[in-house]
Design an enzyme around this catalytic site. Sequence first.
Site, short mmCIF file in Angstrom:
data_model
loop_
_atom_site.label_atom_id
_atom_site.label_comp_id
_atom_site.label_asym_id
_atom_site.label_seq_id
_atom_site.Cartn_x
_atom_site.Cartn_y
_atom_site.Cartn_z
N TYR A 103 14.40 -51.10 3.97
CA TYR A 103 13.08 -50.65 3.57
C TYR A 103 13.11 -50.32 2.08
O TYR A 103 14.00 -49.62 1.61
CB TYR A 103 12.64 -49.41 4.36
CG TYR A 103 11.27 -48.88 3.96
CD1 TYR A 103 11.16 -47.67 3.28
CD2 TYR A 103 10.11 -49.59 4.23
CE1 TYR A 103 9.91 -47.18 2.90
CE2 TYR A 103 8.86 -49.10 3.86
CZ TYR A 103 8.76 -47.90 3.19
OH TYR A 103 7.54 -47.41 2.80
N LYS B 80 13.51 -40.36 -5.24
CA LYS B 80 14.02 -39.20 -4.54
C LYS B 80 14.77 -38.22 -5.46
O LYS B 80 14.16 -37.53 -6.29
CB LYS B 80 14.87 -39.64 -3.35
CG LYS B 80 14.04 -40.46 -2.31
CD LYS B 80 14.85 -40.85 -1.11
CE LYS B 80 14.14 -41.90 -0.28
NZ LYS B 80 13.13 -41.35 0.64
N ASP C 78 18.74 -51.22 -4.45
CA ASP C 78 17.74 -50.19 -4.22
C ASP C 78 18.49 -48.90 -3.90
O ASP C 78 18.90 -48.69 -2.76
CB ASP C 78 16.80 -50.61 -3.09
CG ASP C 78 15.82 -49.50 -2.75
OD1 ASP C 78 14.91 -49.75 -1.92
OD2 ASP C 78 15.94 -48.38 -3.30
P1 KE4 Z 1 8.73 -44.07 -1.85
O1 KE4 Z 1 7.66 -45.04 -2.28
O2 KE4 Z 1 8.47 -43.51 -0.46
O3 KE4 Z 1 9.00 -42.97 -2.90
O4 KE4 Z 1 10.12 -44.86 -1.77
C1 KE4 Z 1 10.19 -46.01 -0.97
C2 KE4 Z 1 11.66 -46.25 -0.63
C3 KE4 Z 1 12.33 -47.23 -1.34
N1 KE4 Z 1 13.64 -47.48 -1.10
C4 KE4 Z 1 14.32 -46.78 -0.16
C5 KE4 Z 1 15.77 -47.09 0.06
C6 KE4 Z 1 13.67 -45.76 0.58
O5 KE4 Z 1 14.38 -45.06 1.50
C7 KE4 Z 1 12.32 -45.49 0.34
C8 KE4 Z 1 11.55 -44.44 1.13
N2 KE4 Z 1 12.28 -43.81 2.17
C9 KE4 Z 1 11.48 -43.28 3.26
C10 KE4 Z 1 12.41 -42.65 4.29
N3 KE4 Z 1 13.33 -43.54 4.84
C11 KE4 Z 1 10.49 -42.27 2.77
C12 KE4 Z 1 9.84 -41.45 3.86
C13 KE4 Z 1 8.44 -41.92 4.14
O6 KE4 Z 1 8.19 -43.15 4.12
O7 KE4 Z 1 7.62 -41.04 4.42
#
Ligand code: KE4
Length: 448
Positions: free
Chosen positions: A157, A283, A255
Amino acid sequence: MSETHPEANDGRAGARSRALFERAQRSIPGGVNSPVRAFSSVGGAPPFIRSAHGARLVTEDGATLIDYVGTWGPALLGHAHPEVVEAVCKAARDGLSFGACTAGEVEFAEQICALVPSLRGGMVRLVNSGTEATMSALRVARGYTGRARIIKVDGGYHGHADMLLVAAGSGAATLGIPGSAGVPAGAVQDTLLVPFNNLEAVAACFAEHPDGPEGIAAIIIEPVAGNMGCVPPQDGYLEGLRALCDAHGAVLIFDEVMTGFRVARGGAQERFGVTPDMTCLGKIVGGGMPVGAYGGKREIMSSVAPLGPVYQAGTLSGNPLAVAAGRKTLELITREDPYPALEQATTTLVRGLAERALRHGVALSSHQVGSMFTGFFRAEPVRDYADAKTCDLQAFARYHRAMLSAGVYLAPSQFEAAFVSIAHDPATIERTLDAADGAFAAVRHPAE
Ligand code: KE4
């Protein structure tokens, strides 16, 4: 209840959280601002959080919970670290956002480039989320190579940009099909999906799409999978991806939104000794404030507007408050080196959980990298998303509910990683293990 270790108690949604959730669903889709927060796969209303300090959350119903979500990774230093909060408050008193150049963003960019191996001597661009970081990095890779095709991992993801919301078809290397309503087939027609930890499938993609305008622009990968649950790269996997990208002129993008500053100060690329061409961050880099970043080799990042032809922009990119939180966070992880203690605390926890699962006859396969981990409810190790999907999701849901009732707050999905912070001291870990004893018993002998 001691000041430093307030008694953990039943974290299931009480009357106030349930009423708030009911009300939220009238004005917010599903009552949440991000789908996973709705607790759909574990059932029940989510507890609403009023405050968070160190390793603990306090709910709107007054329950104190030991937190392993860590706001999905950012809270490496624990919630509301006093120095980070003070840095944000100080910045706020001078204005919230200027939409202009600031000294702080220059210092922040230099800090990031100094810490992340692939950014040393390179350049980085600040954005506001992990999604923006990965979306932008892929656009740069496509612009830099003049190619359109990208490879991602099934179960990986990278945020919700159209080209990355793909579902796997059948077979090893499949052309993506839309993984969400609203994503037109055209948006994913150039996205290839491969299983994690499978170099042959990646090689097959390069064989099928020879180098050149129709070739592959980039591979984007979580070097340690976190979004199928925590799954480490098998020996040689990352090195193999590096070699394939070198051989075919494709851009290797790590990523590290989740693994950056988490599994080592320099992220997975430092821990595993494989340097990508570009890195995406999020994060922890923002210390809990909205910061994403993407960067890499100077020759690649020189493609980015206004220097080059690849457009990317953002009103709040580099805003002073988020930069203040990020700068202080990176300063603290540099000054204090939390990683050995974080790893030790996580190892104690993961081993303790495995012992208790075994004692209660619950099939649990545990994976840990640094201070992130996942207990998969199946006996065999997990190598990829297909493996992860065979877990006993009912058992996981029972475990989650039982841990929440005992005051331990876990991600409401088997396919997420858990995170330990520097605030998770031995007493907190011990209290978690006590809760797990009861939770595994509940898994094994669900109440009638
Ligand atoms: P954001 O757009 O949510 O800041 O980041 C996306 C993203 C990109 N790459 C990785 C490896 C990620 O884990 C994420 C977002 N992680 C999720 C939890 N696995 C965020 C939680 C959510 O979607 O509410």
